[in-house]
Design an enzyme around this catalytic site. Structure first.
Site, PDB file in Angstrom:
ATOM      1  N   LYS A  27       0.842  -1.160   0.082  1.00 36.33           N
ATOM      2  CA  LYS A  27      -0.009  -0.054   0.001  1.00 36.33           C
ATOM      3  C   LYS A  27       0.929   1.291  -0.017  1.00 36.33           C
ATOM      4  O   LYS A  27       0.640   2.139  -0.769  1.00 36.33           O
ATOM      5  CB  LYS A  27      -0.965   0.151   1.389  1.00 36.33           C
TER       6      LYS A  27
ATOM      7  N   CYS B 215      -2.899  11.156   1.228  1.00 36.40           N
ATOM      8  CA  CYS B 215      -2.133   9.992   0.798  1.00 36.40           C
ATOM      9  C   CYS B 215      -0.822  10.100   0.440  1.00 36.40           C
ATOM     10  O   CYS B 215       0.165   9.878   1.091  1.00 36.40           O
ATOM     11  CB  CYS B 215      -3.013   9.080  -0.249  1.00 36.40           C
TER      12      CYS B 215
HETATM   13  N1  SAJ Z   1      -0.381  14.829  -8.797  1.00 38.44           N
HETATM   14  C1  SAJ Z   1       0.814  15.631  -9.791  1.00 38.44           C
HETATM   15  N2  SAJ Z   1       1.137  14.981 -10.728  1.00 38.44           N
HETATM   16  C2  SAJ Z   1       0.641  13.795 -11.456  1.00 38.44           C
HETATM   17  C3  SAJ Z   1      -0.494  13.139 -10.363  1.00 38.44           C
HETATM   18  C4  SAJ Z   1      -0.853  13.637  -9.313  1.00 38.44           C
HETATM   19  O1  SAJ Z   1       1.111  16.708  -9.305  1.00 38.44           O
HETATM   20  O2  SAJ Z   1       0.950  13.282 -12.171  1.00 38.44           O
HETATM   21  C5  SAJ Z   1      -0.668  15.442  -7.636  1.00 38.44           C
HETATM   22  C6  SAJ Z   1      -2.400  15.763  -7.362  1.00 38.44           C
HETATM   23  O3  SAJ Z   1      -2.449  16.865  -8.289  1.00 38.44           O
HETATM   24  C7  SAJ Z   1      -2.494  15.782  -5.939  1.00 38.44           C
HETATM   25  C8  SAJ Z   1      -1.606  14.723  -5.638  1.00 38.44           C
HETATM   26  O4  SAJ Z   1      -0.773  14.330  -6.647  1.00 38.44           O
HETATM   27  O5  SAJ Z   1      -2.192  16.833  -5.321  1.00 38.44           O
HETATM   28  C9  SAJ Z   1      -2.226  13.244  -5.228  1.00 38.44           C
HETATM   29  O6  SAJ Z   1      -3.159  12.704  -6.329  1.00 38.44           O
HETATM   30  P1  SAJ Z   1      -3.269  11.482  -7.018  1.00 38.44           P
HETATM   31  O7  SAJ Z   1      -4.379  11.436  -8.001  1.00 38.44           O
HETATM   32  O8  SAJ Z   1      -2.005  10.848  -7.191  1.00 38.44           O
HETATM   33  O9  SAJ Z   1      -3.868  10.498  -5.687  1.00 38.44           O
HETATM   34  P2  SAJ Z   1      -4.517  10.553  -4.520  1.00 38.44           P
HETATM   35  O10 SAJ Z   1      -4.058  10.965  -3.280  1.00 38.44           O
HETATM   36  O11 SAJ Z   1      -5.976  11.516  -4.793  1.00 38.44           O
HETATM   37  O12 SAJ Z   1      -5.079   8.932  -4.203  1.00 38.44           O
HETATM   38  C10 SAJ Z   1      -3.801   8.107  -4.097  1.00 38.44           C
HETATM   39  C11 SAJ Z   1      -4.261   6.995  -5.188  1.00 38.44           C
HETATM   40  N3  SAJ Z   1      -2.943   6.252  -5.104  1.00 38.44           N
HETATM   41  C12 SAJ Z   1      -2.411   5.873  -6.390  1.00 38.44           C
HETATM   42  O13 SAJ Z   1      -3.018   6.179  -7.589  1.00 38.44           O
HETATM   43  C13 SAJ Z   1      -1.028   4.898  -6.224  1.00 38.44           C
HETATM   44  C14 SAJ Z   1      -5.344   6.235  -4.635  1.00 38.44           C
HETATM   45  O14 SAJ Z   1      -5.354   5.029  -5.561  1.00 38.44           O
HETATM   46  C15 SAJ Z   1      -5.160   5.641  -3.205  1.00 38.44           C
HETATM   47  O15 SAJ Z   1      -6.218   4.690  -2.825  1.00 38.44           O
HETATM   48  C16 SAJ Z   1      -5.092   6.689  -2.384  1.00 38.44           C
HETATM   49  O16 SAJ Z   1      -3.927   7.742  -2.755  1.00 38.44           O
HETATM   50  C17 SAJ Z   1      -4.901   6.310  -1.009  1.00 38.44           C
HETATM   51  O17 SAJ Z   1      -5.949   6.833  -0.182  1.00 38.44           O
HETATM   52  O18 SAJ Z   1      -3.926   6.095  -0.564  1.00 38.44           O
END
Ligand code: SAJ
Length: 440
Positions: free
Chosen positions: A203, A257
Site C-alpha cells: 500500500k 495519501c
Molecule cells: N499529482 C501531480 N502529478 C501527477 C499526479 C498527481 O502533481 O502526475 C498530484 C495531484 O494533483 C494531487 C496529488 O498529486 O495533489 C495526489 O493525487 P493522486 O491522484 O495521485 O492521488 P490521491 O492522493 O488522490 O489518491 C492516491 C491513489 N494512489 C495511487 O494512485 C497509487 C489512490 O489509488 C489511493 O487509494 C489513495 O492515494 C490513498 O488513499 O492512498
C-alpha cells in the site's frame, strides 16, 4: 444476516459501509462526529464523491445501514479511520488505537477484524494485535485479523471500490481468507492474499512510487523553465517509449495519501530512504517555486495603484499592489477535498509577500481563506493563477474574463488551458514547466 461494524465514516468508511449494506450485510457505521452520524442516518452525505449519494441513500433505505456514535457487537469489524502525520512527520496512530480499544470489549470468538487505514509496516502485528488481544482472545486462534488497504482514487471511489484489485494481508492464511470472503461479495477485481506486513508495504509503495515520480516531473519542469523548453512536450514525447511513464508536474502534491504516506517509511528507516524523503521535500518545495515564478512573471510589470503600507512590518512587500485571482484550491481536479492542498502554502506565501488575492473554487466549501464567487474573484485582478485542474477551468472564455480583469495575465500551473486561445484574446500566458511567454 452477518453484522458488520465499520469504524470511521469518512472517504473510505462511508462508501465501504454502504457497499456492504447494499450487498446484504447488516451494517453499523460508527463515527465520533455526531453530525456525520445524523447526516448518514438521513441518507445524506457529508463528502462529495460521484455516485456516493445514491449509494448511501439506497443503503439507508434498505434498512441495512445505520450510523451510530459507538460500536456494537458484530461478526466483522472494519477500521477505516485517518492516519495523519504529526508536525514532526511521525505517523499518528491514535485513531487506530482508539478504534481498536473501542472494539476490544466487544470481541467474540469467530470475529473478523480488518484494518483499511493506510499504516506503517508492522501496525497490524505490533499495534493492533496487542490491543485486541488485551481482551483475552487470541488473534489467529479466536479471531481473524487482516490488513485490507483501500486503493480507490478520490473522485472515482465508488467505481474503483468495485473494480480494483485488492491486496489482503492476514496475520495468518486463515485470517486473509476470512477477509477475502467479505470483500468478494462486492469486489469484482482480483483479490490477492499475502501477509499483513507485506500488504502494508504494498500500500505504501503504491503511493510512494507516485510521489517520487511526480517529484521527478517537478524537477524536470524547473529545469525546462531554465532551458526555455516545454516540460509537458518532453513528458509526452518521452512517454511514447513503451517502458516510460513520467507523471505530471504541478504546484505540489496534496491529499491525505501521497503527501503523508511516504513519511511512514522514512520515520522507521531514515538512513535507507534518501530518495523517498528527497522526493517529499522536492514536492513540498513546489508552492515556493510557484510564488517565485509568479513574482518573476509580474516583475516585468508595475502595478498601477501600488499601496505602500505606512508601517513597515517584517513582511516582504514584493507583491504589494498586485491582485491575483486564484482558481482552484482543492488538492486535485473535480473533488471538494482541500486536505494538504499545495494551494494553502501558495496562499500563505502570497499573503506574507503582500499580494492581495481572491479565490474561486467550484467544489470546495470548507477552506481557511475566504472563497469568492467567480465574478467577484476576477473583477480587477491583474493575474489569474490556476492551481487545480478542475474541468470547469478547462473551458473558460478568455475574452469575457479579460473584460473583468485589470490586466490580462494568466499563470497555469496545471497545463489545462489552450494557450493559443488565451493569447488570441490578449492574454500573456505562462505555464509551469515552460520557460518563457509561450509563442507557438
Ligand atoms: N499529482 C501531480 N502529478 C501527477 C499526479 C498527481 O502533481 O502526475 C498530484 C495531484 O494533483 C494531487 C496529488 O498529486 O495533489 C495526489 O493525487 P493522486 O491522484 O495521485 O492521488 P490521491 O492522493 O488522490 O489518491 C492516491 C491513489 N494512489 C495511487 O494512485 C497509487 C489512490 O489509488 C489511493 O487509494 C489513495 O492515494 C490513498 O488513499 O492512498
Amino acid at each position: 444476516m452477518e453484522k458488520i461494524c465499520v469504524l470511521g465514516l469518512g472517504y473510505i468508511g462511508l462508501p465501504t459501509a454502504s457497499m456492504l449494506a447494499t450487498h446484504g450485510f447488516e451494517v453499523i457505521g460508527v463515527d465520533v462526529n455526531p453530525k456525520v452520524v445524523e447526516t448518514v442516518n438521513r441518507g445524506s452525505i457529508h463528502i462529495q464523491e460521484p455516485g456516493l449519494q445514491t449509494l448511501v441513500r439506497a443503503a439507508v433505505r434498505s434498512g441495512n445501514l445505520r450510523a451510530a456514535e459507538y460500536p456494537e457487537e458484530a461478526d466483522v469489524f472494519i477500521i477505516a479511520v485517518p492516519t495523519p502525520v504529526t508536525q514532526e512527520k511521525k505517523a499518528n496512530l491514535d485513531y487506530i488505537r482508539a478504534a481498536a480499544n473501542s472494539i476490544t470489549p466487544l470481541l467474540r470468538p469467530g470475529n473478523i477484524v480488518l484494518l483499511e487505514s493506510t499504516s506503517p509496516p508492522g501496525t497490524c502485528q505490533y499495534v493492533l494485535r496487542p490491543i485486541l488481544e488485551a481482551g483475552g482472545l487470541r488473534a489467529g486462534v479466536d479471531f481473524s485479523l487482516a490488513y485490507c488497504p483501500e486503493r480507490v482514487l478520490p473522485g472515482r471511489t465508488v467505481k474503483e471500490l468495485i473494480e480494483n484489485e485488492r491486496v489482503i494481508g492476514g496475520i495468518d492464511r486463515a485470517s486473509a481468507e476470512a477477509a477475502a470472503r467479505i470483500y468478494r461479495v462486492f469486489v469484482e477485481g482480483g483479490i490477492h492474499l499475502t501477509s499483513c506486513t507485506t500488504a502494508e508495504m504494498v500500500k505504501l509503495m503504491e503511493n510512494i512510487y507516485r510521489d517520487v515520480n511526480i517529484a521527478l516531473a517537478n524537477e524536470l519542469a524547473i529545469v525546462c523553465e531554465r532551458l526555455g523548453i516545454d516540460a509537458w512536450e518532453v513528458i509526452n514525447l518521452a512517454n511514447l517509449h513503451p517502458r516510460v511513464n513520467i507523471h505530471l508536474p504541478g504546484p505540489g502534491v496534496g491529499g491525505h495519501c501521497l503527501a503523508v504516506d511516504p513519511w511512514f517509511i522514512v520515520e522507521q528507516f531514515p538512513d535507507e530512504t534518501s530518495i523517498i524523503s528527497l522526493a517529499r521535500r522536492t514536492n513540498d518545495s513546489m508552492p515556493n517555486h510557484v510564488v517565485a515564478r509568479l513574482k518573476e512573471i509580474l516583475s516585468g510589470e508595475q502595478p498601477e495603484k501600488a499601496t505602500v503600507p505606512e508601517v513597515i512590518t517584517d513582511r516582504d512587500d514584493a507583491g504589494c499592489g498586485w491582485k491575483v485571482a486564484v482558481l482552484g484550491v482543492a488538492y486535485k481536479g473535480n473533488i471538494d477535498d482541500a486536505r494538504e492542498t499545495p494551494a494553502l502554502p501558495v496562499l500563505e506565501q502570497l499573503e506574507r509577500e503582500g499580494f492581495s488575492f481572491t479565490i474561486y473554487d467550484p467544489h470546495v466549501r470548507d477552506f481557511p481563506y475566504e472563497l469568492s464567487s467567480f465574478t467577484e474573484a476576477l473583477v480587477g485582478a491583474d493575474c489569474l493563477l490556476i492551481l487545480t485542474d478542475h474541468d470547469e477551468f478547462k473551458f473558460l472564455h478568455p475574452l469575457e474574463l479579460g473584460k473583468l480583469m485589470h490586466r490580462r495575465i494568466i499563470f497555469d500551473t496545471r497545463n489545462i488551458i489552450n494557450p493559443q486561445t488565451w493569447q488570441q484574446s490578449g492574454f500573456q500566458v505562462y505555464s509551469l514547466g515552460r520557460g518563457t511567454v509561450l509563442t507557438l
